[in-house]
Structures are given as structure tokens and as C-alpha cells.
Design a protein around this motif. Structure first.
Motif, short mmCIF file in Angstrom:
data_model
loop_
_atom_site.label_atom_id
_atom_site.label_comp_id
_atom_site.label_asym_id
_atom_site.label_seq_id
_atom_site.Cartn_x
_atom_site.Cartn_y
_atom_site.Cartn_z
N PRO A 171 0.81 -1.21 0.00
CA PRO A 171 0.00 0.00 0.00
C PRO A 171 0.85 1.27 0.00
O PRO A 171 2.06 1.21 0.18
N GLY A 172 0.17 2.39 -0.17
CA GLY A 172 0.85 3.67 -0.18
C GLY A 172 1.25 4.12 1.21
O GLY A 172 1.01 3.43 2.21
N PRO A 173 1.88 5.30 1.32
CA PRO A 173 2.42 5.77 2.60
C PRO A 173 1.40 5.85 3.73
O PRO A 173 1.74 5.59 4.88
N ALA A 174 0.16 6.19 3.43
CA ALA A 174 -0.85 6.36 4.49
C ALA A 174 -1.24 5.04 5.13
O ALA A 174 -1.84 5.02 6.21
N ALA A 175 -0.94 3.92 4.48
CA ALA A 175 -1.35 2.61 4.99
C ALA A 175 -0.18 1.67 5.23
O ALA A 175 -0.39 0.51 5.58
N ALA A 224 3.94 5.47 7.01
CA ALA A 224 4.95 6.16 6.22
C ALA A 224 4.57 7.59 5.85
O ALA A 224 5.44 8.37 5.46
N ASP A 225 3.31 7.96 5.98
CA ASP A 225 2.94 9.35 5.71
C ASP A 225 3.13 10.23 6.94
O ASP A 225 2.93 11.45 6.88
N GLY A 226 3.48 9.62 8.08
CA GLY A 226 3.77 10.38 9.28
C GLY A 226 2.72 10.30 10.37
O GLY A 226 2.97 10.72 11.50
N THR A 247 1.11 -19.73 15.19
CA THR A 247 0.23 -19.85 14.03
C THR A 247 -1.22 -19.57 14.42
O THR A 247 -1.74 -20.16 15.36
N HIS A 248 -1.85 -18.65 13.69
CA HIS A 248 -3.27 -18.35 13.85
C HIS A 248 -3.93 -18.40 12.48
O HIS A 248 -3.69 -17.54 11.63
N PHE A 249 -4.77 -19.39 12.26
CA PHE A 249 -5.51 -19.46 11.01
C PHE A 249 -6.68 -18.49 11.05
O PHE A 249 -7.32 -18.30 12.08
N ASN A 250 -6.93 -17.86 9.90
CA ASN A 250 -8.08 -16.97 9.74
C ASN A 250 -8.10 -15.83 10.76
O ASN A 250 -9.14 -15.46 11.29
N SER A 251 -6.94 -15.25 11.02
CA SER A 251 -6.85 -14.13 11.95
C SER A 251 -7.03 -12.81 11.20
O SER A 251 -6.22 -12.46 10.34
N VAL A 252 -8.08 -12.08 11.54
CA VAL A 252 -8.32 -10.79 10.89
C VAL A 252 -7.25 -9.79 11.30
O VAL A 252 -6.92 -8.87 10.53
N ASP A 253 -6.71 -9.93 12.50
CA ASP A 253 -5.66 -9.01 12.96
C ASP A 253 -4.36 -9.24 12.21
O ASP A 253 -3.69 -8.28 11.79
N LEU A 254 -3.98 -10.50 12.02
CA LEU A 254 -2.77 -10.81 11.28
C LEU A 254 -2.90 -10.34 9.84
O LEU A 254 -1.97 -9.74 9.29
N ARG A 255 -4.04 -10.58 9.24
CA ARG A 255 -4.23 -10.15 7.85
C ARG A 255 -4.18 -8.63 7.73
O ARG A 255 -3.64 -8.09 6.75
N ARG A 256 -4.70 -7.95 8.71
CA ARG A 256 -4.67 -6.49 8.68
C ARG A 256 -3.24 -5.97 8.68
O ARG A 256 -2.90 -5.04 7.95
N ILE A 257 -2.39 -6.59 9.51
CA ILE A 257 -0.98 -6.18 9.52
C ILE A 257 -0.30 -6.57 8.23
O ILE A 257 0.49 -5.79 7.66
N GLN A 258 -0.57 -7.76 7.73
CA GLN A 258 0.02 -8.18 6.46
C GLN A 258 -0.36 -7.23 5.33
O GLN A 258 0.48 -6.88 4.49
N ASP A 259 -1.60 -6.77 5.32
CA ASP A 259 -2.05 -5.84 4.29
C ASP A 259 -1.40 -4.47 4.43
O ASP A 259 -1.40 -3.67 3.50
N SER A 260 -0.86 -4.18 5.62
CA SER A 260 -0.18 -2.91 5.84
C SER A 260 1.33 -3.03 5.60
O SER A 260 2.07 -2.07 5.84
N ILE A 261 1.76 -4.19 5.18
CA ILE A 261 3.15 -4.41 4.79
C ILE A 261 3.24 -4.56 3.27
O ILE A 261 4.05 -3.91 2.61
N ILE A 262 2.40 -5.45 2.73
CA ILE A 262 2.32 -5.61 1.28
C ILE A 262 0.93 -6.13 0.96
O ILE A 262 0.39 -7.00 1.65
N ARG A 263 0.31 -5.60 -0.08
CA ARG A 263 -1.00 -6.08 -0.50
C ARG A 263 -0.85 -6.90 -1.75
O ARG A 263 -0.10 -6.58 -2.66
N HIS A 264 -1.61 -7.96 -1.81
CA HIS A 264 -1.52 -8.91 -2.89
C HIS A 264 -2.92 -9.33 -3.30
O HIS A 264 -3.78 -9.52 -2.44
N PRO A 265 -3.19 -9.47 -4.59
CA PRO A 265 -4.56 -9.80 -5.02
C PRO A 265 -5.02 -11.20 -4.62
O PRO A 265 -6.21 -11.47 -4.54
N VAL A 266 -4.08 -12.12 -4.36
CA VAL A 266 -4.46 -13.47 -4.01
C VAL A 266 -4.77 -13.53 -2.53
O VAL A 266 -3.98 -13.11 -1.70
N ARG A 267 -5.94 -14.09 -2.17
CA ARG A 267 -6.34 -14.17 -0.76
C ARG A 267 -6.25 -15.60 -0.26
O ARG A 267 -6.98 -16.43 -0.53
#
Length: 267
Positions: A171-175, A224-226, A247-267
Motif C-alpha cells: 500500500p501507499g504511505p498512508a497505509a 509512512a505518511d507520518g 500460528t493463527h488461522f483466519n486471523s483478521v488481525d494478522l491479515r490487517r498487519i500483512q495488508d499494511s506491509i504488502i497487499r496482494h490480489p491473491v487471498r
């Protein structure tokens, strides 16, 4: 003419009534005071990581847009040096002063959440006040590239770490995460590691490092936007992590952090 007067004190029953009233009032006020204190500490924690991120920006501005190094083990020129979870690093403020960000904000207090209480060090029984509770997203000019390797590219990195401030996207700097208030159960080096992908682009369900739950079952992050903010955890398992590689399967919190590091179209 003589006037008789007597001075009457509290009876035991009256004294007990007064004490009971004070106890009731205290029981009503203390939770409110505790809540106010926790809220104030959360605000201070948010401000700390915001100040660190401003220093992170200033460093890039002075170094041709290059991000400060974020190396495991805190090698020379990293944003901070040493290991925090063991002696002498746990109490060594020199590891902060020798870091590359310190010249941009010479406050040692901004490296530690005010809610982070003294705790034991690795391999010992000492309970000490650690000098740091924050780590940096390993994708920000980190040296452990395997964190971003999807296991299917023969060692090539499909999601290489960011090296320049202007190159931060998806994602961009804000995320995109920069600083993390890390759990004391995984805090050690300067590097916050969350593997993003494993074979075939599937989500990896691993907390290698974990965020804290110090602030009303929530964690504090900067971007990254401050700006900085607190995230309230939605998966109760997030606050039960007591070590690395959970290991946590189906963790919405883990996915949220992962999406704030790199976003990928495959879920």
C-alpha cells in the motif's frame, strides 16, 4: 454565670459510616481514574511513534530519499543498535544514542511506551525497565529478505524491502507500517517480522513477531505518511501470544498487519 459545655466526638458507628461512604466513592472514582490514565498513556504512546516517524522522514530527507537501515542485531548505521530483551542491552541507553535516528530527536523517552512495565530479561531473573518497546517494520530497509520471499521463486524476492521513501507503494504511505509497539514476548531486535506469503501466494498464518495489547486490547502503529494510530484487536487470540512463531488461522488481525506491509490480489 458559668455555662456548661461538652464536646462530643464521633461515635464508632458514625465513623464506620463515613469510612463506608469514602470506600463507595473511591470504588466509583478509581475505575474512572484508571481509565483516564490508560487513555493518557495510549495518547503518549501514539505521540512517541509519531515523533520517531518524523525523525525517520528527516533522515530520508538528509540522505537522498534513502531509508535508515533496519538491521537485525543493530549493526552500525541502523536506526537503533543492540538487543533489548537481555542485558546489557535492556538498560543500555547508548544503543539509542548511537542509532542513526537519535540526532533528529534526542529524547530517549520516545523509544518506549509509557505503559511498558519493568520485566524480566532473557536468560535471567532480573526485572528491569527496558529502554525500548518499539520496533520497525522489517520491510522498511530491513536485512532479513526471507521475510518477503514467497518460497516459490528460487530465492528471488517478489516483494523486496523498501529502500527509498518515494518508492513506498502497495500500500501507499498512508497505509504502510513503519513503527510498531511490539509485545514484550517477542521484542528483541529492532526488526518487526511478519512473513507475508508462502508457497503459491497463499497467506502465511504466522505471527513471527507480535504487536502489544497494552492499550485496551489494542496496539499502536505509525505509518509512512507520518501519522500514527491505535488498532483495536478483533481476534481474541492476538492477546494470548507468548512467544515467536505462533500460528493463527483466519486471523483478521494478522491479515490487517500483512495488508499494511504488502497487499496482494491473491487471498
Amino acid at each position: 454565670m458559668r455555662v456548661n459545655s461538652t464536646r462530643r466526638g464521633f461515635t464508632l458507628i458514625e465513623l464506620l459510616v463515613v469510612i463506608a461512604i469514602i470506600a463507595v466513592l473511591a470504588s466509583m472514582l478509581l475505575p474512572a481514574l484508571s481509565k483516564a490514565k490508560n487513555k493518557a498513556q495510549g495518547i503518549k504512546c501514539i505521540n512517541n511513534v509519531k515523533q520517531l516517524t518524523i525523525a525517520w522522514h528527516l533522515y530520508a530527507g538528509d540522505n537522498d530519499d534513502n531509508l535508515v537501515l533496519n538491521h537485525i542485531g543493530g549493526v552500525q548505521n541502523s536506526w537503533i543498535l543492540g538487543l533489548t530483551d537481555r542485558m546489557p542491552g535492556a538498560t543500555n541507553v547508548l544503543d539509542i544514542r548511537r542509532g542513526s535516528l537519535f540526532p533528529y530527536n534526542k529524547s530517549e523517552k520516545i523509544y518506549q511506551c509509557p505503559s511498558f512495565l519493568p520485566t524480566k530479561v532473557t536468560g535471567g531473573s532480573q526485572i528491569v525497565k527496558w529502554v525500548r518497546s518499539y520496533s520497525m517494520n522489517g520491510h522498511m530497509n530491513g536485512n532479513a529478505d526471507w521475510v518477503q520471499n514467497d518460497g516459490q521463486t528460487g530465492g528471488r524476492l517478489p516483494y523486496p524491502p523498501h529502500r527509498k521513501l518515494s518508492a513506498i507503494n502497495n500500500p501507499g504511505p498512508a497505509a504502510n507500517l513503519v513503527f510498531v509497539d511490539e509485545s514484550k514476548y517477542t521484542l528483541e531486535d529492532s526488526f518487526f517480522a511478519v512473513p507475508v506469503f508462502t508457497g503459491g501466494g497463499a497467506r502465511k498464518r504466522l505471527w513471527q513477531n507480535a504487536p502489544t495489547c497494552r492499550h485496551d486490547n489494542g496496539g499502536v502503529f505509525s505509518f509512512a505518511d507520518g501519522h500514527a494510530e491505535k488498532w483495536k484487536w478483533r481476534d481474541e487470540r492476538t492477546c494470548t501470544i507468548r512467544g515467536h512463531n505462533v500460528t493463527h488461522f483466519n486471523s483478521v488481525d494478522l491479515r490487517r498487519i500483512q495488508d499494511s506491509i504488502i497487499r496482494h490480489p491473491v487471498r
